[in-house]
Design a protein around this motif. Structure first.
Motif, PDB file in Angstrom:
ATOM      1  N   ASP B  22       0.813  -1.216   0.000  1.00 51.74           N
ATOM      2  CA  ASP B  22       0.000   0.000   0.000  1.00 51.74           C
ATOM      3  C   ASP B  22       0.853   1.275   0.000  1.00 51.74           C
ATOM      4  N   ILE B  23       1.671   1.410  -1.009  1.00 51.71           N
ATOM      5  CA  ILE B  23       2.560   2.571  -1.067  1.00 51.71           C
ATOM      6  C   ILE B  23       1.929   3.701  -1.875  1.00 51.71           C
ATOM      7  N   SER B  24       1.852   4.869  -1.265  1.00 56.07           N
ATOM      8  CA  SER B  24       1.406   6.058  -1.985  1.00 56.07           C
ATOM      9  C   SER B  24       2.474   7.120  -1.838  1.00 56.07           C
ATOM     10  N   LEU B  25       2.918   7.626  -2.958  1.00 60.55           N
ATOM     11  CA  LEU B  25       3.899   8.713  -2.868  1.00 60.55           C
ATOM     12  C   LEU B  25       3.960   9.442  -4.195  1.00 60.55           C
ATOM     13  N   SER B  26       4.461  10.668  -4.146  1.00 56.64           N
ATOM     14  CA  SER B  26       4.663  11.358  -5.414  1.00 56.64           C
ATOM     15  C   SER B  26       6.069  11.926  -5.460  1.00 56.64           C
ATOM     16  N   LEU B  27       6.657  11.874  -6.642  1.00 57.87           N
ATOM     17  CA  LEU B  27       8.036  12.336  -6.827  1.00 57.87           C
ATOM     18  C   LEU B  27       8.040  13.489  -7.819  1.00 57.87           C
ATOM     19  N   ASP B  28       8.622  14.591  -7.391  1.00 54.25           N
ATOM     20  CA  ASP B  28       8.662  15.762  -8.267  1.00 54.25           C
ATOM     21  C   ASP B  28       9.623  15.565  -9.421  1.00 54.25           C
ATOM     22  N   ALA B  29       9.327  16.280 -10.485  1.00 49.04           N
ATOM     23  CA  ALA B  29      10.164  16.191 -11.668  1.00 49.04           C
ATOM     24  C   ALA B  29      11.481  16.942 -11.474  1.00 49.04           C
ATOM     25  N   ASN B  30      12.458  16.542 -12.263  1.00 42.20           N
ATOM     26  CA  ASN B  30      13.746  17.232 -12.340  1.00 42.20           C
ATOM     27  C   ASN B  30      14.492  17.337 -11.012  1.00 42.20           C
ATOM     28  N   LYS B  31      14.321  16.318 -10.195  1.00 43.54           N
ATOM     29  CA  LYS B  31      15.075  16.263  -8.950  1.00 43.54           C
ATOM     30  C   LYS B  31      15.801  14.932  -8.889  1.00 43.54           C
ATOM     31  N   ILE B  32      16.780  14.870  -8.011  1.00 46.84           N
ATOM     32  CA  ILE B  32      17.453  13.598  -7.789  1.00 46.84           C
ATOM     33  C   ILE B  32      16.864  12.974  -6.530  1.00 46.84           C
ATOM     34  N   GLY B  34      16.651   9.895  -3.889  1.00 48.09           N
ATOM     35  CA  GLY B  34      17.351   8.725  -3.381  1.00 48.09           C
ATOM     36  C   GLY B  34      16.325   7.757  -2.834  1.00 48.09           C
ATOM     37  N   LEU B  35      16.399   6.520  -3.309  1.00 46.43           N
ATOM     38  CA  LEU B  35      15.497   5.500  -2.770  1.00 46.43           C
ATOM     39  C   LEU B  35      16.339   4.588  -1.911  1.00 46.43           C
ATOM     40  N   ILE B  36      16.130   4.642  -0.600  1.00 49.19           N
ATOM     41  CA  ILE B  36      16.982   3.809   0.228  1.00 49.19           C
ATOM     42  C   ILE B  36      16.149   2.829   1.052  1.00 49.19           C
ATOM     43  N   GLY B  37      16.753   1.721   1.275  1.00 48.23           N
ATOM     44  CA  GLY B  37      16.097   0.652   2.014  1.00 48.23           C
ATOM     45  C   GLY B  37      17.084  -0.463   2.206  1.00 48.23           C
ATOM     46  N   ARG B  38      16.818  -1.316   3.186  1.00 49.89           N
ATOM     47  CA  ARG B  38      17.755  -2.414   3.456  1.00 49.89           C
ATOM     48  C   ARG B  38      17.590  -3.496   2.404  1.00 49.89           C
ATOM     49  N   ASN B  39      18.428  -4.511   2.481  1.00 50.74           N
ATOM     50  CA  ASN B  39      18.307  -5.607   1.523  1.00 50.74           C
ATOM     51  C   ASN B  39      16.902  -6.198   1.595  1.00 50.74           C
ATOM     52  N   THR B 151      15.251   8.826 -15.304  1.00 47.58           N
ATOM     53  CA  THR B 151      16.337   7.853 -15.364  1.00 47.58           C
ATOM     54  C   THR B 151      16.486   7.193 -13.999  1.00 47.58           C
ATOM     55  N   ILE B 152      16.378   5.883 -13.993  1.00 46.54           N
ATOM     56  CA  ILE B 152      16.430   5.132 -12.740  1.00 46.54           C
ATOM     57  C   ILE B 152      17.707   4.300 -12.699  1.00 46.54           C
ATOM     58  N   PHE B 153      18.479   4.479 -11.648  1.00 45.25           N
ATOM     59  CA  PHE B 153      19.655   3.628 -11.443  1.00 45.25           C
ATOM     60  C   PHE B 153      19.419   2.777 -10.210  1.00 45.25           C
ATOM     61  N   ASP B 154      19.258   1.488 -10.409  1.00 49.19           N
ATOM     62  CA  ASP B 154      19.023   0.603  -9.278  1.00 49.19           C
ATOM     63  C   ASP B 154      20.341  -0.043  -8.870  1.00 49.19           C
ATOM     64  N   GLU B 155      20.925   0.478  -7.819  1.00 52.28           N
ATOM     65  CA  GLU B 155      22.225  -0.011  -7.345  1.00 52.28           C
ATOM     66  C   GLU B 155      23.189  -0.217  -8.509  1.00 52.28           C
ATOM     67  N   ILE B 184      16.240   8.709 -10.235  1.00 49.93           N
ATOM     68  CA  ILE B 184      15.945   7.950  -9.027  1.00 49.93           C
ATOM     69  C   ILE B 184      17.114   7.009  -8.819  1.00 49.93           C
ATOM     70  N   LEU B 185      17.790   7.179  -7.687  1.00 48.84           N
ATOM     71  CA  LEU B 185      18.962   6.359  -7.413  1.00 48.84           C
ATOM     72  C   LEU B 185      18.663   5.488  -6.208  1.00 48.84           C
TER      73      LEU B 185
END
Lengths: 241, 290
Positions: B22-32, B34-39, B151-155, B184-185
């Motif tokens: 149940d994830i709700s979120l919004s990400l603004d344009a033209n920003k960097i 960071g998506l962080i979370g444990r393994n 542009t998404i960089f996943d690890e 999104i990094l």
């Protein structure tokens, strides 16, 4: 970017990639064919010219298997790469089907052409070889259409197996192989090759030299069913990382 | 177009396992971002949904209000770079890039050539023969040079050595300044990459923990540096995230907003107050969930 253009681009890319593989395939097959010819020439008893199949007939089963293998790889190679570059599954699907149809045309015409060259060579040079003749023009045309539909069907069947394994793993993948065998048996049946009527008594036998209309219509229906199934299977498919 | 990404009540289920809840979120344009979370937190699952690699079980993902899945315009805007296996990749780098160029309308070939030189990537070797770090660097080139609006960089740094990672981060910042787009990094190398982020999304066990801009987030806590006794006295009763001691000097990370009185108090005591590190906050916030 225009949608139609994207479809055509994907189809061209997929055709071109498989075209490169098919050049290797044809080259190797032609080399084998020539070795067989040389062997026959040397082993033929004096005064008797051996009658052997031309390249077209020679290549029939190998080309079908080549297409089957390409089809199995299709989902792994083309689907994944295209979706990663932002191409929809739908466009990739149309691209694979379209690109492969063009490839099938190419892989039908090339053996025909090579066969023609072989025929001309034996006619106008002193090579001690005689190829089995194609017979009439209508027979010849029927063979070409059969060849085309046959290899295209084999690709679709390969694609079916590939997607089955890709999506459902190896156990359910076996069910797809079973489905593939059914599809190929039907394909053979339509062209009067496999006699299913010995297994299922109420199915009428199709005569190999009967009306080609039944064969072509049957084959086209089978291809349509396979195409529809492939679209269903890939429409919302998850791409593996 | 602002290319705002929105997730509404997104859930992803694999049979009985809920990867995203149940994830709700919004990400603004033209920003960097960071998506962080444990393994196993669900980072890659979340990103593969954004890139339309799969469909959410429930909920919706939109870019500028339009669903992403099987949407040709939106999918073309999203570039998802992940740790891909290249064991069977017999093509060389130029052929790989050519394919990207064919499908990415904003692809910049000169920029790609520049990056290839910067990462010192060999062009005459099959990709499967390259080292892991080089393959990752090639992925970085693909993502950067595509200039995809999202542009998404996943690890994407996996296997890169420290200098290479540094080049990668520098190039992200430099290109973002010249050609603003949404990055999104995803990472768990938080301390190394935190300076890149305008905005931080933390997820843990499939749930959204927070989505805040970097400044607000790091104001949630503070670092206090000074003589050991004074620091101890000042921080007693506060939630301590991390402590470091060097001789008589001590640095303590605390969680919680400091009010003005505390600031004045700290200044009188000669204590130095700085922002809390994202790394410590991350560890704290994802531990609390357990």
């Amino acid at each position: 970017m225009k949608r139609e253009k994207l479809n055509a681009k994907v189809a061209f890319d997929i055709f071109y990639e498989q075209f490169k593989w098919s050049i290797w395939f044809l080259g190797i097959l032609a080399a084998i064919h020539v070795s067989v010819l040389i062997y026959f020439e040397n082993s033929g008893s004096v005064g008797v010219e051996p009658s052997i199949v031309g390249f077209f007939e020679f290549s029939r089963y190998s080309t079908a298997i080549f297409m089957l293998v390409c089809g199995i790889m299709a989902v792994y190679v083309f689907m994944t790469y295209h979706v990663q570059q932002g191409v929809t599954r739908k466009d990739a699907y149309i691209g694979i089907a379209g690109g492969t149809f063009v490839l099938s045309l190419f892989l039908t015409l090339m053996p025909l052409m090579l066969n023609g060259i072989e025929f001309l060579l034996t006619e106008y040079t002193a090579l001690p070889l005689t190829f089995t003749s194609f017979g009439s023009t209508s027979e010849w045309l029927k063979e070409a259409v059969f060849y085309l539909l046959n290899i295209f069907t084999y690709y679709m069947v390969g694609w079916l197996i590939g997607v089955g394994y890709y999506r459902f793993g190896w156990i359910i993948g076996f069910l797809f192989i079973a489905a593939a065998i059914v599809a190929l048996t039907m394909n053979g049946y339509f062209w009067g090759e496999d006699d299913i009527s010995t297994v299922i008594p109420w199915i009428p036998t199709i005569q190999p030299h009967g009306s080609p209309v039944i064969s072509i219509v049957g084959s086209l229906v089978l291809i349509s069913v396979l195409l529809a199934v492939m679209r269903m299977l890939t429409k919302r498919m998850a791409i593996k990382l | 177009m602002n290319r705002k990404i929105e997730l509404q009540n997104v859930t992803l289920r694999f049979r009985k396992f809920e990867a995203l809840k149940d994830i709700s979120l919004s990400l603004d344009a033209n920003k960097i971002h960071g998506l962080i979370g444990r393994n196993g937190a669900g980072k890659t699952s979340l990103l593969s949904l954004l890139a339309a690699f799969r469909e959410p079980t429930d909920g919706q993902i939109t870019i500028d209000g339009e669903p992403v899945f099987e949407n040709p315009d939106k999918m073309q805007q999203v570039m998802f770079v992940y740790d891909k296996k290249y064991d069977e990749e017999y093509d060389k780098i130029p052929a790989m890039l050519e394919f990207v160029e064919r499908h990415r309308p904003n692809y910049d070939k000169d920029y790609a050539d520049y990056l290839l030189k910067r990462f010192k990537l060999p062009l005459d070797k099959s990709v499967h023969k390259l080292s892991k770090g080089m393959q990752s660097a090639m992925n970085a080139v693909i993502g950067l040079a595509s200039r995809a609006p999202i542009t998404i960089f996943d690890e994407a740094y996996l296997g890169m050595d420290a200098p290479t990672r540094e080049i990668f981060y520098q190039e992200i910042l430099a290109d973002q300044a010249e050609h603003p787009r949404t990055f999104i990094l995803s990472t768990h190398l938080v301390s190394e990459m935190d300076y890149l982020f305008d905005n931080v999304v933390i997820i843990n066990q499939g749930r959204l923990i927070l989505n805040e801009d970097y400044e607000t987030l790091t104001a949630r806590g503070a670092s206090i540096t000074g003589s050991a006794e004074q620091v101890d006295a000042f921080t007693s009763g506060m939630k301590i995230l991390n402590e470091q001691k060097l001789g008589g000097t001590k640095k303590v990370m605390v969680y919680g907003v400091l009010d003005d009185n505390r600031y004045v108090n700290a200044r009188e005591l000669g204590l130095e107050i700085g922002p809390v590190s994202l790394q410590d906050l991350f560890i704290h916030l994802t531990e609390e969930e357990r």
